[in-house]
Design a protein around this motif. Structure first.
Motif, PDB file in Angstrom:
ATOM      1  N   TYR A   5       0.813  -1.216   0.000  1.00  0.00           N
ATOM      2  CA  TYR A   5       0.000   0.000   0.000  1.00  0.00           C
ATOM      3  C   TYR A   5       0.848   1.268   0.000  1.00  0.00           C
ATOM      4  O   TYR A   5       0.618   2.187  -0.746  1.00  0.00           O
ATOM      5  N   ASP A   6       1.799   1.280   0.941  1.00  0.00           N
ATOM      6  CA  ASP A   6       2.506   2.526   1.186  1.00  0.00           C
ATOM      7  C   ASP A   6       3.672   2.720   0.237  1.00  0.00           C
ATOM      8  O   ASP A   6       4.437   3.647   0.386  1.00  0.00           O
ATOM      9  N   SER A   8       3.126   2.532  -3.221  1.00  0.00           N
ATOM     10  CA  SER A   8       2.559   2.555  -4.554  1.00  0.00           C
ATOM     11  C   SER A   8       2.671   3.915  -5.238  1.00  0.00           C
ATOM     12  O   SER A   8       2.438   4.016  -6.429  1.00  0.00           O
ATOM     13  N   ASP A   9       3.016   4.958  -4.502  1.00  0.00           N
ATOM     14  CA  ASP A   9       3.171   6.262  -5.141  1.00  0.00           C
ATOM     15  C   ASP A   9       4.528   6.318  -5.827  1.00  0.00           C
ATOM     16  O   ASP A   9       5.566   6.140  -5.190  1.00  0.00           O
ATOM     17  N   THR A 209       6.183  -6.871  14.784  1.00  0.00           N
ATOM     18  CA  THR A 209       5.680  -5.734  14.009  1.00  0.00           C
ATOM     19  C   THR A 209       5.899  -5.968  12.516  1.00  0.00           C
ATOM     20  O   THR A 209       5.003  -5.734  11.702  1.00  0.00           O
ATOM     21  N   ARG A 212       3.400  -8.403  11.217  1.00  0.00           N
ATOM     22  CA  ARG A 212       2.059  -7.845  11.114  1.00  0.00           C
ATOM     23  C   ARG A 212       1.959  -6.876   9.944  1.00  0.00           C
ATOM     24  O   ARG A 212       0.953  -6.825   9.248  1.00  0.00           O
ATOM     25  N   ARG A 213       3.041  -6.093   9.730  1.00  0.00           N
ATOM     26  CA  ARG A 213       3.010  -5.158   8.603  1.00  0.00           C
ATOM     27  C   ARG A 213       2.921  -5.924   7.290  1.00  0.00           C
ATOM     28  O   ARG A 213       2.190  -5.542   6.388  1.00  0.00           O
ATOM     29  N   LEU A 218       1.708  -3.956   4.094  1.00  0.00           N
ATOM     30  CA  LEU A 218       2.443  -2.700   4.213  1.00  0.00           C
ATOM     31  C   LEU A 218       3.924  -3.041   4.085  1.00  0.00           C
ATOM     32  O   LEU A 218       4.339  -4.155   4.408  1.00  0.00           O
ATOM     33  N   ARG A 269       5.232   7.302  22.988  1.00  0.00           N
ATOM     34  CA  ARG A 269       5.151   6.858  21.589  1.00  0.00           C
ATOM     35  C   ARG A 269       4.092   5.803  21.336  1.00  0.00           C
ATOM     36  O   ARG A 269       3.641   5.636  20.211  1.00  0.00           O
ATOM     37  N   LYS A 270       3.700   5.069  22.392  1.00  0.00           N
ATOM     38  CA  LYS A 270       2.866   3.892  22.126  1.00  0.00           C
ATOM     39  C   LYS A 270       1.458   3.973  22.705  1.00  0.00           C
ATOM     40  O   LYS A 270       0.693   3.035  22.529  1.00  0.00           O
ATOM     41  N   THR A 271       1.130   5.027  23.425  1.00  0.00           N
ATOM     42  CA  THR A 271      -0.200   5.063  24.031  1.00  0.00           C
ATOM     43  C   THR A 271      -0.995   6.261  23.524  1.00  0.00           C
ATOM     44  O   THR A 271      -0.441   7.210  22.975  1.00  0.00           O
ATOM     45  N   ARG A 272      -2.302   6.189  23.728  1.00  0.00           N
ATOM     46  CA  ARG A 272      -3.168   7.290  23.327  1.00  0.00           C
ATOM     47  C   ARG A 272      -2.802   8.558  24.083  1.00  0.00           C
ATOM     48  O   ARG A 272      -2.822   9.648  23.526  1.00  0.00           O
ATOM     49  N   ARG A 275       0.208  10.117  22.527  1.00  0.00           N
ATOM     50  CA  ARG A 275      -0.152  10.732  21.259  1.00  0.00           C
ATOM     51  C   ARG A 275      -0.815  12.080  21.492  1.00  0.00           C
ATOM     52  O   ARG A 275      -0.559  13.060  20.806  1.00  0.00           O
TER      53      ARG A 275
END
Ligand SMILES: Nc1ncnc2c1ncn2[C@@H]1O[C@H](COP(=O)(O)OP(=O)(O)OP(=O)(O)O)[C@@H](O)[C@H]1O
Ligand SMILES: [Mg+2]
Lengths: 409, 294
Positions: A5-6, A8-9, A209, A212-213, A218, A269-272, A275
């Motif tokens: 996906y990431d 494709s540009d 990770t 999963r990507r 991705l 970096r990893k929690t709401r 963020r």
């Protein structure tokens, strides 16, 4: 495999290879996204200079001392990083650390409280101070600069009042706080096991990770790269531990400090919540409209900052084995704030990392320790520290300008 | 298909004052599910203020808001979100220091076991952006390094995160290229057919006439005219917006009895939507519109 996906540009310059990564790093630096680079380069330069002046500077013994001396103010600095991420400031951390240390010491020595209870009480006062700041800031809109300047004065008074006519309170020599802050070190074996364990945890999370990507179509770095990174990381930690183990080793207190930094970094970096700290620091109004509980973020961060200040004050009391009227004085305040800024936390909010407290503090403590070794006076230290701080702020402002002109403000 | 449906969102007698400026007085609008409502009016007419009241950014000084049949007070953006009202603000309201993924999910972050699920969010980001034919090279670069139109696309994509019931778009196509404008108008169509209520603010009458079912004209903070899409010409709209018959466009429309026959030209879909995209509005005959509202 179909194009991720990431990827494709077609304008996207190829990524994934080590060379591309290096190129991307160069572009990032030029566009003003400096991250930790300046402070790490600065630290290396400082270490080389002092090593050339006096080779005892990089001795195991001196580095162990450096680690012990950094941890107290470094803990305070961690709170400053959080406040700076919101684009705010806390000028009172020195006084608050002094109040925290004093409350702990007086409760322990004169009120006969158990040490743990005294520490928890002091921390609770820290939380309360921060909550109070946060409420003033969010409910009345008083600038944090002014609130905490008032706090700087007021809590200096509170500290003198708590200490009363005694002036100096010596902690009991058999207190485990003193042990913890001065004489407790990991056994060599434990330090190596810890280094390998951290490396393994890092490797496993990274591999998961990547997996999963890939499953989500991705782009992902190679497994090989992750293994190499972890191996390099483990090797570096093993070498550091081995080198410190030539003297007393890895101290409990510095380890505690680094663990706090790693924890805060993961939260950021990893929690709401983390963020939302960056979001509020970047654009408060946008965050509010996105439904972020902006006031809660401010209050939590001010509370965390004061609590880290008290924690630093307690560690300093343990390290110095006493609390005095001068504890948490000007020096503590300025060093804690300067360390966060020197570590690369932007004064403009929204940019920085918990590791700024680690590297910024190591820079400042290295300067102090190095100048002591060469045998120059305190005045030189202040001047040098001032110049380094100015340099760091200039780098911050210049990189902000570079970000603007490259469209990444 | 929406015959007789109740408004999902309904405002009655909304007042809003900023110091000496009465930005809104006694404004009422209704938004039904599966309906695109256009809000037009001159600069400073109060459109964005009305949107901000519906999205909880401002509190009205007076009036009632009903959502899904219940009277509600939207006392903050969080309240609007939990009702299911999503907004694309005129100033976009993005965090420049965060990357595209972080901005898209701000306030709606996906987590697993308390930890941000970056992989899932990134995957979903690409899906959303593809829906909008977004031309964005990477979702891991800070928003600040995107072009104005790319930023606008991100802001629009953000309104689709979290299953809204009403989507409000404040001048969503102002900075967009031809293809992206067409995509946004297509998106508005898709939202309508999914049964969402859409509030669209635009200064572009062609866009408005291409997708809107009903048009509210705001004038100096008051309800001006209200039109069904089938019954209004561009000239009437312009006259209602400027509120004057001493206006050259309106005068000409009044003089020129053939004004009505010129109108279709102005909403000619191909003028707005090249690339073989069909203007969503073209299939809608005046009859079906009247039916819808009967
Ligand atoms: N935060 C504010 N404080 C004071 N006055 C405001 C504020 N927001 C809007 N206004 C005033 O309210 C009126 C309506 O503004 P609003 O932004 O709603 O207009 P608009 O219809 O969206 O215009 P535009 O087409 O230019 O976007 C204007 O007169 C403006 O000056
Ligand atoms: Mg507006």
């Amino acid at each position: 495999m179909s194009t991720a996906y990431d990827q494709s540009d077609e304008r996207l310059v190829e990524a994934g290879t080590p060379r591309a990564a290096l190129g991307a790093f160069g572009r990032r630096i030029r566009s003003g996204d400096l991250g930790m680079a300046p402070v790490i380069i600065g630290l290396v330069v400082i270490w080389v200079i002092f090593f050339l002046q006096n080779d005892r500077f990089l001795s195991s013994r001196n580095l162990v001392n450096l680690s012990l001396d950094s941890a107290t103010i470094g803990m305070i600095s961690l709170g400053i990083v959080l406040v700076l991420l919101l684009g705010e400031i806390d000028l009172s951390v020195g006084s608050v650390s002094g109040v925290g240390g004093s409350i702990m010491a007086v409760l322990l020595v004169y009120q006969g409280w158990p040490l743990l209870a005294a520490i928890l009480m002091a921390l609770a006062v820290g939380v309360a101070i921060g909550l109070f700041y946060g409420l003033l800031f969010t409910q009345f809109g008083v600038p944090s600069f002014v609130i905490t300047l008032a706090g700087l004065l007021a809590f200096l008074g509170v500290q003198l009042w708590v200490l009363g006519s005694r002036g100096t309170v010596n902690l009991p020599v058999d207190s485990w706080l003193i042990e913890f802050a001065n004489f407790k070190f990991l056994s060599p074996l434990a330090s190596y096991v810890l280094a390998v364990a951290i490396g393994l945890v890092y490797l496993v999370t990274r591999l998961r990770t990547i997996q999963r990507r890939r499953a989500a179509n991705l782009s992902a770095p190679s497994f090989q790269g992750a293994v190499i990174r972890s191996a390099v990381m483990v090797a570096a930690m093993l070498f550091g531990a081995w080198y410190l183990n030539q003297d007393r080793g890895v101290g409990y207190m510095p380890l505690f400090w680094v663990a706090a930094i790693v924890t805060v970094d993961l939260i950021l970096r990893k929690t709401r919540f983390g963020r939302s700290v960056f979001a509020v620091g970047g654009n408060e109004e946008a965050s509010r409209r996105a439904g972020v509980a902006v006031n809660k973020v401010y209050i939590t961060v001010f509370a965390a900052c004061s609590t880290f200040a008290v924690l630093g004050g307690i560690l300093a009391a343990g390290r110095l084995q006493s609390v005095a009227q001068s504890s948490g004085g000007t020096d503590t305040n300025l060093m804690a704030i300067a360390a966060a800024v020197i570590g690369g936390t932007s004064l403009f909010g929204g940019r920085g990392s918990a590791y700024a407290a680690l590297f910024g503090m190591l820079v400042l403590q290295s300067i102090t320790s190095g100048l002591n070794l060469i045998g120059v006076e305190a005045e030189v230290r202040y001047i040098v520290t001032g110049i380094v701080l100015l340099l760091a702020v200039t780098i911050d402002s210049l990189s902000r300008r570079a970000r603007r002109s490259s469209g990444t403000a | 298909m929406n015959d007789g449906s109740q408004p999902i969102l309904s405002l009655r007698g909304i007042d809003k004052r900023f110091g000496a400026v009465q930005a809104l007085s006694d404004v009422s609008i209704d938004v039904r599910p599966g309906e695109v409502v256009a809000l037009v009016g001159d600069n400073g007419a109060g459109k964005s203020t009305l949107v901000k009241i519906m999205s909880g950014v401002y509190q009205p000084d007076g009036g009632e808001i009903t959502f899904d049949g219940r009277q509600v007070s939207i006392n903050g953006p969080k309240a609007a979100q939990s009702l299911g009202i999503a907004t694309v603000f005129q100033d976009l309201a993005l965090c420049d220091n965060l990357d595209v993924v972080a901005n898209l999910f701000l306030g709606h972050e996906r987590t697993s076991a308390g930890v941000l699920d970056e992989v899932e969010m990134e995957r979903h980001s690409w899906e959303l952006l593809r829906q909008l034919s977004a031309k964005i090279p990477s979702v891991r670069i800070p928003i600040a390094s995107l072009s104005g139109g790319q930023r606008q696309t991100v802001a629009i994509a953000r309104s689709l995160v979290g299953e809204p019931k009403v989507v409000m778009l404040d001048e969503p196509t102002a900075a967009l290229g031809v293809a992206q404008t067409a995509e946004v108008l297509n998106l508005v169509e898709r939202l309508r057919s999914r049964g969402l209520g859409v509030v669209l603010i635009s200064h572009n009458m062609a866009d408005v006439q291409a997708v809107a079912d009903r048009i509210y004209v705001l004038r100096l903070g008051r309800n001006g005219a209200e039109f069904e899409i089938g019954e209004v010409t561009t000239e009437q709209l312009v006259a209602a917006i400027t509120g004057a018959s001493d206006n050259v466009v309106a005068e000409r429309a009044a003089r020129d009895k053939t004004g009505a026959t010129i109108a279709p030209e102005d909403i000619d879909p191909d003028a707005v939507l090249p690339d073989g995209h069909h203007a969503p509005g073209t299939g809608t005959t005046p009859d079906s519109d009247e039916e819808r509202d009967a």
